[in-house]
Scaffold this active site. Structure first.
Site, PDB file in Angstrom:
ATOM      1  N   ASP A 217      35.793 -88.234  74.272  1.00 21.03           N
ATOM      2  CA  ASP A 217      35.362 -88.680  75.603  1.00 21.03           C
ATOM      3  C   ASP A 217      34.463 -89.914  75.542  1.00 21.03           C
ATOM      4  O   ASP A 217      34.230 -90.560  76.569  1.00 21.03           O
ATOM      5  CB  ASP A 217      34.556 -87.559  76.285  1.00 21.03           C
ATOM      6  CG  ASP A 217      35.379 -86.782  77.292  1.00 21.03           C
ATOM      7  OD1 ASP A 217      36.257 -87.376  77.921  1.00 21.03           O
ATOM      8  OD2 ASP A 217      35.108 -85.581  77.447  1.00 21.03           O
TER       9      ASP A 217
ATOM     10  N   LYS B 236      45.671 -82.903  80.412  1.00 21.82           N
ATOM     11  CA  LYS B 236      45.351 -83.494  79.105  1.00 21.82           C
ATOM     12  C   LYS B 236      46.234 -82.876  78.011  1.00 21.82           C
ATOM     13  O   LYS B 236      46.731 -83.570  77.124  1.00 21.82           O
ATOM     14  CB  LYS B 236      43.864 -83.301  78.781  1.00 21.82           C
ATOM     15  CG  LYS B 236      42.961 -84.204  79.621  1.00 21.82           C
ATOM     16  CD  LYS B 236      41.491 -83.823  79.552  1.00 21.82           C
ATOM     17  CE  LYS B 236      40.683 -84.650  80.547  1.00 21.82           C
ATOM     18  NZ  LYS B 236      39.280 -84.257  80.660  1.00 21.82           N
TER      19      LYS B 236
ATOM     20  N   GLN C 103      35.066 -80.050  78.635  1.00 26.12           N
ATOM     21  CA  GLN C 103      35.263 -80.445  80.028  1.00 26.12           C
ATOM     22  C   GLN C 103      33.983 -80.201  80.830  1.00 26.12           C
ATOM     23  O   GLN C 103      33.369 -79.141  80.740  1.00 26.12           O
ATOM     24  CB  GLN C 103      36.442 -79.660  80.634  1.00 26.12           C
ATOM     25  CG  GLN C 103      36.846 -80.086  82.028  1.00 26.12           C
ATOM     26  CD  GLN C 103      37.387 -81.510  82.110  1.00 26.12           C
ATOM     27  OE1 GLN C 103      38.020 -82.002  81.179  1.00 26.12           O
ATOM     28  NE2 GLN C 103      37.138 -82.186  83.218  1.00 26.12           N
TER      29      GLN C 103
HETATM   30  N1  GUN Z   1      34.754 -84.126  84.132  1.00 22.20           N
HETATM   31  C1  GUN Z   1      35.139 -85.131  84.964  1.00 22.20           C
HETATM   32  N2  GUN Z   1      35.602 -86.181  84.250  1.00 22.20           N
HETATM   33  C2  GUN Z   1      35.517 -85.839  82.949  1.00 22.20           C
HETATM   34  C3  GUN Z   1      35.867 -86.499  81.726  1.00 22.20           C
HETATM   35  O1  GUN Z   1      36.335 -87.645  81.685  1.00 22.20           O
HETATM   36  N3  GUN Z   1      35.625 -85.779  80.589  1.00 22.20           N
HETATM   37  C4  GUN Z   1      35.082 -84.541  80.605  1.00 22.20           C
HETATM   38  N4  GUN Z   1      34.871 -83.941  79.443  1.00 22.20           N
HETATM   39  N5  GUN Z   1      34.759 -83.902  81.708  1.00 22.20           N
HETATM   40  C5  GUN Z   1      34.977 -84.554  82.887  1.00 22.20           C
END
Ligand code: GUN
Length: 289
Positions: free
Chosen positions: A120, A53, A97
């Site tokens: 998100d 990211k 996350q």
């Molecule tokens: N863990 C697995 N997929 C995601 C996601 O799209 N966003 C976040 N914050 N955590 C995750």
């Protein structure tokens, strides 16, 4: 012959579009979008996701900040950090996350994020807006899936779509998006308690596999000509890669692909699209300032 849905390629096209927008913002003397990510602990998959990211942000010209905490961090300290980011005018969007250590409530954390900075799209306000079709931040993976379907001009209207898995971050929201006006699919959500699950999946024109169970979708569950979108990303030990790990999907690709009209690979299918969705949400947030 089946066609591969190349998420990496589509994501790269969208990143170019976003980079162009960032250039325009810069030229106009506007603020550069800034995405922050909080990573708690050192779960291998989460480390990889967050590192990617950050890399994406650099590629499109965003500012990014990575905030790391050990797995022993208290919920209170994490909530305080979220409050800081909510109040930091330089940060347009941020994510925490997941998964978080068991002693921290994921729901509390998600609810603490300012919905206007919720890159998100996990906050109940944004989920609620999505459900009733108002504009807001769409959850990253479901938005990525829908965008792939659109860019490959895959017909969804009136199609039988089976979503495997009912998670808050993929299965449930993608089922809502696909049934909305414009997408118009007839959606069935199946899960661990579903009876005759194979029979239901076998009737699908479009299968979205999001259960996190490697190679769950087998050849005998897929109708000839189906579109298969594999959201699974289980990290397994492998001697074939330099890192010592590889990502495996929820679909038995080798045996299933020949029956499909379209199929996503793992990696290189949905994953890159999830990351691009974050950039899109952050760009929208930055433009609102
Ligand atoms: N863990 C697995 N997929 C995601 C996601 O799209 N966003 C976040 N914050 N955590 C995750």
């Amino acid at each position: 012959m089946y066609k591969i849905i190349d998420g990496k390629k589509v994501a790269s096209e969208i990143k170019k579009e976003i980079a162009e927008e960032v250039r325009k913002l810069k030229t106009a003397g506007k603020k550069i979008p800034h995405l922050a990510a909080i990573l708690v602990g050192n779960d291998g998959s989460s480390e990889t996701y967050v590192a990617n990211k950050v890399k994406d942000c650099e590629e499109v010209g965003f500012k990014s900040t990575l905030i790391r905490f050990g797995s022993g961090i208290t919920e209170t300290v994490l909530l305080e950090k979220i409050a800081d980011l909510n109040n930091d005018p330089d940060v347009d969007g941020f994510i925490v996350q997941l998964p978080l250590p068991a002693h921290i409530s994921e729901n509390k954390v998600i609810e603490a994020i300012d919905p206007r900075k919720d890159a998100d799209g996990f906050h109940p306000v944004n989920i609620g807006k999505m459900v009733i079709g108002l504009s807001g931040y769409l959850p990253a993976t479901p938005y990525g899936i829908v965008e792939l379907i659109r860019r490959y001009c895959i017909e969804t209207s009136g199609k039988n779509c089976v979503v495997i898995g009912r998670s808050n971050i993929v299965g449930r929201p993608v089922s809502i998006l696909l049934s909305q006006k414009g997408m118009d699919a007839t959606v069935t959500v199946v899960h661990s308690r579903t009876k005759n699950i194979k029979d239901i999946i076998r009737k699908a024109d479009i299968i979205i596999a999001a259960i996190g169970s490697p190679a769950f979708v087998k050849e005998d569950m897929v109708k000839e000509g189906a579109v298969v979108i594999d959201v699974g990303t289980t990290r397994i030990i492998s001697h074939e890669t330099r890192s010592g790990f590889k990502l495996v999907g929820d679909v038995d690709f080798e045996r299933v692909a020949h029956k499909c009209s379209y199929i996503t690979p793992v990696p290189g299918g949905v994953g890159p699209m999830t990351r691009v969705s974050l950039l899109r949400n952050t760009l929208i947030a930055a433009k609102k300032d």
